[in-house]
Design a protein around this motif. Structure first.
Motif, short mmCIF file in Angstrom:
data_model
loop_
_atom_site.label_atom_id
_atom_site.label_comp_id
_atom_site.label_asym_id
_atom_site.label_seq_id
_atom_site.Cartn_x
_atom_site.Cartn_y
_atom_site.Cartn_z
N UNK A 72 0.83 -1.21 0.00
CA UNK A 72 0.00 0.00 0.00
C UNK A 72 0.86 1.26 0.00
N UNK A 73 2.02 1.16 0.66
CA UNK A 73 2.90 2.33 0.74
C UNK A 73 3.72 2.52 -0.54
N UNK A 74 4.10 1.41 -1.14
CA UNK A 74 4.92 1.48 -2.34
C UNK A 74 4.20 0.71 -3.46
N UNK A 75 4.02 1.34 -4.60
CA UNK A 75 3.30 0.71 -5.70
C UNK A 75 4.02 -0.57 -6.12
N UNK A 76 3.26 -1.64 -6.40
CA UNK A 76 3.88 -2.87 -6.89
C UNK A 76 4.62 -2.60 -8.20
N UNK A 77 5.67 -3.34 -8.47
CA UNK A 77 6.43 -3.10 -9.70
C UNK A 77 5.59 -3.42 -10.94
N UNK A 78 5.94 -2.78 -12.05
CA UNK A 78 5.28 -3.06 -13.31
C UNK A 78 6.28 -3.75 -14.23
N UNK A 79 5.79 -4.72 -14.97
CA UNK A 79 6.61 -5.38 -15.97
C UNK A 79 6.15 -4.89 -17.34
N UNK A 80 7.08 -4.50 -18.16
CA UNK A 80 6.75 -4.02 -19.50
C UNK A 80 7.42 -4.90 -20.53
N UNK A 81 6.65 -5.39 -21.49
CA UNK A 81 7.17 -6.22 -22.55
C UNK A 81 6.83 -5.59 -23.90
N UNK A 82 7.70 -5.74 -24.89
CA UNK A 82 7.45 -5.12 -26.20
C UNK A 82 6.09 -5.50 -26.77
N UNK A 83 5.34 -4.50 -27.18
CA UNK A 83 4.04 -4.75 -27.82
C UNK A 83 2.93 -5.11 -26.87
N UNK A 84 3.17 -4.98 -25.56
CA UNK A 84 2.15 -5.34 -24.59
C UNK A 84 2.01 -4.24 -23.55
N UNK A 85 0.83 -4.18 -22.95
CA UNK A 85 0.63 -3.22 -21.87
C UNK A 85 1.39 -3.67 -20.63
N UNK A 86 1.77 -2.71 -19.80
CA UNK A 86 2.45 -3.04 -18.55
C UNK A 86 1.52 -3.82 -17.64
N UNK A 87 2.07 -4.75 -16.86
CA UNK A 87 1.26 -5.55 -15.94
C UNK A 87 1.80 -5.39 -14.53
N UNK A 88 0.91 -5.44 -13.55
CA UNK A 88 1.31 -5.41 -12.15
C UNK A 88 1.89 -6.78 -11.78
N UNK A 183 1.12 -14.50 -18.14
CA UNK A 183 1.60 -13.50 -19.09
C UNK A 183 2.45 -14.12 -20.18
N UNK A 184 3.14 -15.22 -19.86
CA UNK A 184 3.96 -15.91 -20.85
C UNK A 184 5.29 -15.24 -21.13
N UNK A 185 5.58 -14.12 -20.46
CA UNK A 185 6.79 -13.37 -20.76
C UNK A 185 7.72 -13.20 -19.57
N UNK A 186 7.24 -13.40 -18.34
CA UNK A 186 8.09 -13.25 -17.16
C UNK A 186 9.02 -14.47 -17.04
N UNK A 187 10.05 -14.33 -16.24
CA UNK A 187 11.03 -15.42 -16.11
C UNK A 187 10.42 -16.74 -15.64
N UNK A 188 9.53 -16.73 -14.61
CA UNK A 188 8.91 -18.00 -14.21
C UNK A 188 8.09 -18.66 -15.32
N UNK A 189 7.38 -17.84 -16.11
CA UNK A 189 6.60 -18.39 -17.23
C UNK A 189 7.51 -19.04 -18.26
#
Length: 206
Positions: A72-88, A183-189
């Motif tokens: 709540x104090x710090x916004x969760x990080x966003x992941x940005x991938x080419x051609x896609x909207x940023x995701x929380x 998302x199919x693009x993060x390291x765990x995916x």
């Protein structure tokens, strides 16, 4: 004997629970999901519930308020991938989960705590092995034993074991993002998809 499994709803911890229940035949098993208030928490919890219910194992959701406060104090990080909207995004790791779960286990009178850490985790995080060795000593002080039965397996081998044990792998959740589909693009995916591909290729080659 009381035994507590750290169940994140992900691939590794789900295979671990099946191994302990179906392959090792251990009794006194219960599972705990640590809710740290991260974006994928609801999706992870649903996966953990499904996996545990198939085995008839009780699973408890333990919210950790100070982590939720941090979100709540710090916004969760966003992941940005080419051609896609940023995701929380949000993720947990053994360094966070293990001491909290161990302390919980000591209060519950649990004698053994099981962590689904695998060989790939140690390769990715060089200091993890030394850290967990310290945590293990801390838990032993509280008369709790930390066990890591999958620590010698790669992700590919975990997938193969999951197939062998009949784990509903399609119901597990590895993605660091929230949503109904990974998302199919993060390291765990990516690591998950590669492990499935390698395990399937090996099975076909037999």
């Amino acid at each position: 004997m009381k035994r507590l499994v750290m169940l994140s709803g992900g691939l590794d911890s789900s295979v671990l629970l099946y191994k302990l229940k179906k392959q090792d035949g251990l009794e006194g098993l219960a599972a705990v999901y640590l809710d740290l208030g991260t974006p994928p928490a609801e999706r992870e919890w649903r996966a953990a519930e499904k996996v545990a219910s198939r085995l008839g194992v009780a699973v408890y959701r333990n919210r950790v308020p100070h982590f939720e406060l941090g979100d709540r104090l710090f916004s969760p990080p966003e992941l940005a991938f080419p051609g896609r909207e940023s995701i929380q995004a949000g993720w947990t790791d053994p360094c966070t989960m293990t001491p909290i779960t161990g302390s919980l286990a000591a209060k519950m009178g649990v004698e053994e705590v099981y962590l689904g850490v695998i060989k790939d985790d140690f390769a990715s995080h060089p200091r993890l092995e030394a850290y967990l060795a310290l945590v293990k000593k801390f838990l032993e002080f509280n008369q709790v034993r930390l066990k890591m039965p999958l620590s010698g397996l790669t992700k590919q081998e975990v997938v193969a074991l999951g197939h062998e044990l009949g784990v509903p792998l399609e119901e597990t959740w590895s993605c660091v993002a929230s949503g109904e589909a990974p998302c199919g693009a993060c390291n765990p995916c990516i690591a998950r998809e590669e492990a499935f591909a390698l395990a399937d290729a090996k099975a076909l080659a037999r």
